[in-house]
Design a protein around this motif. Structure first.
Motif, mmCIF file in Angstrom:
data_model
loop_
_atom_site.group_PDB
_atom_site.id
_atom_site.type_symbol
_atom_site.label_atom_id
_atom_site.label_comp_id
_atom_site.label_asym_id
_atom_site.label_seq_id
_atom_site.Cartn_x
_atom_site.Cartn_y
_atom_site.Cartn_z
ATOM 1 N N TRP A 1 0.779 -1.081 -0.119
ATOM 2 C CA TRP A 1 -0.024 0.048 -0.169
ATOM 3 C C TRP A 1 0.955 1.204 0.171
ATOM 4 C CZ3 TRP A 1 -0.142 3.480 3.818
ATOM 5 C CH2 TRP A 1 -1.138 4.723 4.030
ATOM 6 N N LEU A 2 1.875 1.295 0.606
ATOM 7 C CA LEU A 2 2.671 2.407 0.818
ATOM 8 C C LEU A 2 3.518 2.642 -0.255
ATOM 9 C CD1 LEU A 2 3.995 4.438 2.986
ATOM 10 C CD2 LEU A 2 5.818 2.566 3.258
ATOM 11 N N TYR A 3 3.814 1.867 -1.041
ATOM 12 C CA TYR A 3 4.753 1.958 -2.200
ATOM 13 C C TYR A 3 3.789 1.936 -3.407
ATOM 14 C CZ TYR A 3 9.276 1.456 -0.108
ATOM 15 O OH TYR A 3 10.318 1.783 0.649
ATOM 16 N N CYS A 4 2.726 1.562 -3.619
ATOM 17 C CA CYS A 4 1.724 1.673 -4.818
ATOM 18 C C CYS A 4 1.749 3.266 -5.555
ATOM 19 C CB CYS A 4 0.439 1.222 -4.344
ATOM 20 S SG CYS A 4 -0.692 1.330 -6.178
ATOM 21 N N PRO A 5 2.289 3.491 -6.422
ATOM 22 C CA PRO A 5 2.336 4.912 -7.187
ATOM 23 C C PRO A 5 0.932 5.545 -7.347
ATOM 24 C CG PRO A 5 3.116 3.395 -8.659
ATOM 25 C CD PRO A 5 2.857 2.500 -7.292
ATOM 26 N N ASP A 6 -0.071 4.405 -7.801
ATOM 27 C CA ASP A 6 -1.282 4.862 -8.074
ATOM 28 C C ASP A 6 -2.630 4.849 -6.831
ATOM 29 O OD1 ASP A 6 -0.647 5.137 -10.809
ATOM 30 O OD2 ASP A 6 -0.302 3.071 -10.714
ATOM 31 N N GLY B 1 3.999 -3.644 -10.883
ATOM 32 C CA GLY B 1 4.597 -4.422 -10.067
ATOM 33 C C GLY B 1 5.559 -3.920 -8.766
ATOM 34 N N ILE B 2 5.418 -2.884 -8.522
ATOM 35 C CA ILE B 2 6.024 -2.160 -7.618
ATOM 36 C C ILE B 2 5.671 -2.819 -6.279
ATOM 37 C CG2 ILE B 2 6.777 -0.222 -6.093
ATOM 38 C CD1 ILE B 2 6.390 1.270 -8.843
ATOM 39 N N CYS B 3 4.556 -3.271 -6.017
ATOM 40 C CA CYS B 3 4.095 -3.993 -4.776
ATOM 41 C C CYS B 3 4.748 -5.405 -4.617
ATOM 42 C CB CYS B 3 2.646 -4.086 -4.934
ATOM 43 S SG CYS B 3 1.742 -4.969 -6.232
ATOM 44 N N ALA B 4 4.715 -6.028 -5.833
ATOM 45 C CA ALA B 4 5.470 -7.241 -5.557
ATOM 46 C C ALA B 4 7.043 -7.156 -5.323
ATOM 47 C CB ALA B 4 5.348 -7.978 -6.979
ATOM 48 N N ARG B 5 7.482 -6.094 -5.959
ATOM 49 C CA ARG B 5 8.939 -6.041 -5.727
ATOM 50 C C ARG B 5 9.169 -5.748 -4.196
ATOM 51 N NH1 ARG B 5 10.827 -1.768 -9.071
ATOM 52 N NH2 ARG B 5 10.473 -0.219 -7.035
ATOM 53 N N CYS C 1 7.419 -6.231 -1.459
ATOM 54 C CA CYS C 1 6.882 -6.952 -0.377
ATOM 55 C C CYS C 1 7.903 -7.473 0.372
ATOM 56 C CB CYS C 1 5.862 -7.790 -1.010
ATOM 57 S SG CYS C 1 5.179 -8.851 0.056
ATOM 58 N N PRO C 2 8.082 -7.568 1.644
ATOM 59 C CA PRO C 2 9.176 -8.096 2.288
ATOM 60 C C PRO C 2 8.975 -9.318 2.435
ATOM 61 C CG PRO C 2 7.627 -6.892 3.903
ATOM 62 C CD PRO C 2 7.060 -6.630 2.534
ATOM 63 N N VAL C 3 7.718 -10.265 2.427
ATOM 64 C CA VAL C 3 7.700 -11.628 2.666
ATOM 65 C C VAL C 3 7.519 -12.286 1.089
ATOM 66 C CG1 VAL C 3 7.290 -11.671 4.840
ATOM 67 C CG2 VAL C 3 5.361 -11.643 3.039
ATOM 68 N N GLY C 4 7.521 -11.567 0.064
ATOM 69 C CA GLY C 4 7.201 -12.093 -1.194
ATOM 70 C C GLY C 4 5.930 -12.872 -1.591
ATOM 71 N N CYS C 5 4.900 -12.304 -0.961
ATOM 72 C CA CYS C 5 3.667 -12.944 -1.059
ATOM 73 C C CYS C 5 2.786 -12.455 -2.282
ATOM 74 C CB CYS C 5 2.850 -12.735 -0.022
ATOM 75 S SG CYS C 5 2.367 -11.194 0.467
ATOM 76 N N ILE C 6 3.294 -11.396 -3.003
ATOM 77 C CA ILE C 6 2.826 -10.866 -4.256
ATOM 78 C C ILE C 6 3.436 -11.271 -5.470
ATOM 79 C CG2 ILE C 6 1.752 -8.962 -5.410
ATOM 80 C CD1 ILE C 6 1.908 -7.409 -2.634
ATOM 81 N N HIS C 7 2.835 -11.925 -6.429
ATOM 82 C CA HIS C 7 3.400 -12.139 -7.508
ATOM 83 C C HIS C 7 2.555 -11.586 -8.764
ATOM 84 C CE1 HIS C 7 0.673 -15.675 -7.570
ATOM 85 N NE2 HIS C 7 0.572 -15.540 -8.699
ATOM 86 N N MET C 8 3.158 -11.119 -9.819
ATOM 87 C CA MET C 8 2.385 -10.882 -11.102
ATOM 88 C C MET C 8 2.066 -11.824 -11.983
ATOM 89 S SD MET C 8 2.346 -7.763 -9.762
ATOM 90 C CE MET C 8 1.903 -6.651 -11.478
ATOM 91 N N GLU C 9 0.675 -11.745 -12.368
ATOM 92 C CA GLU C 9 0.213 -12.877 -13.456
ATOM 93 C C GLU C 9 -0.112 -12.117 -14.547
ATOM 94 O OE1 GLU C 9 -2.884 -15.122 -12.047
ATOM 95 O OE2 GLU C 9 -1.752 -16.224 -10.568
ATOM 96 N N ILE C 10 -0.020 -12.631 -15.847
ATOM 97 C CA ILE C 10 -0.410 -12.122 -16.894
ATOM 98 C C ILE C 10 -2.077 -11.897 -17.072
ATOM 99 C CG2 ILE C 10 -0.909 -12.520 -19.572
ATOM 100 C CD1 ILE C 10 2.038 -13.863 -19.432
#
Length: 97
Positions: free
Chosen positions: A52-57, A79-83, A85-94
Motif C-alpha cells: 500500500w505504501l509503495y503503490c504509485p497509483d 509490479g512495485i507492490c510485488a517487488r 513486499c518483504p515476504v514475497g507474497c505478491i506475484h504478477m500474473e499475465i
C-alpha cells in the motif's frame, strides 16, 4: 473554442498541462492499461501494508479481512507492490482478456 477530449492528441499538449479538473481521477479507470496484475498469497501475507505504501497509483487498499489487495479498476500492473513486499507474497500474473 476548446477541442473535445477525444480530439486532443498527447503530442498537442503543452509541457505540464492538465487535461481534467482537480480531484477527478476517480472518474478515469486506468486499469485497462494493465498487462500484468498483482495476486496476493493471503497465507503468506503478514498484513504489513508495504504494498500500500509503495503503490504509485494508490490502487491498493485494505480488504475486510485485513489483507491488502489491488483495486483493478486503477492498478496499472507496474509490479512495485510485488517487488517491495518483504515476504514475497505478491506475484504478477499475465492479465487475461
Amino acid at each position: 473554442m476548446a477541442k473535445p477530449m477525444e480530439e486532443i492528441r498527447w503530442q498537442d499538449l503543452e509541457i505540464g498541462a492538465t487535461v481534467s479538473e482537480p480531484g477527478s481521477s476517480r472518474e478515469y479507470k486506468t486499469g485497462s492499461w494493465r498487462s500484468l496484475r498483482p495476486v496476493v498469497d493471503k497465507d503468506q501475507c503478514i498484513r504489513c501494508g508495504v504494498c500500500w505504501l509503495y503503490c504509485p497509483d494508490a490502487a491498493i487498499g485494505k480488504s475486510e479481512d485485513g489483507h491488502f489487495e489491488a483495486d483493478l479498476d486503477y492498478c496499472k500492473g507496474c509490479g512495485i507492490c510485488a517487488r517491495e513486499c518483504p515476504v514475497g507474497c505478491i506475484h504478477m500474473e499475465i492479465e487475461e482478456g
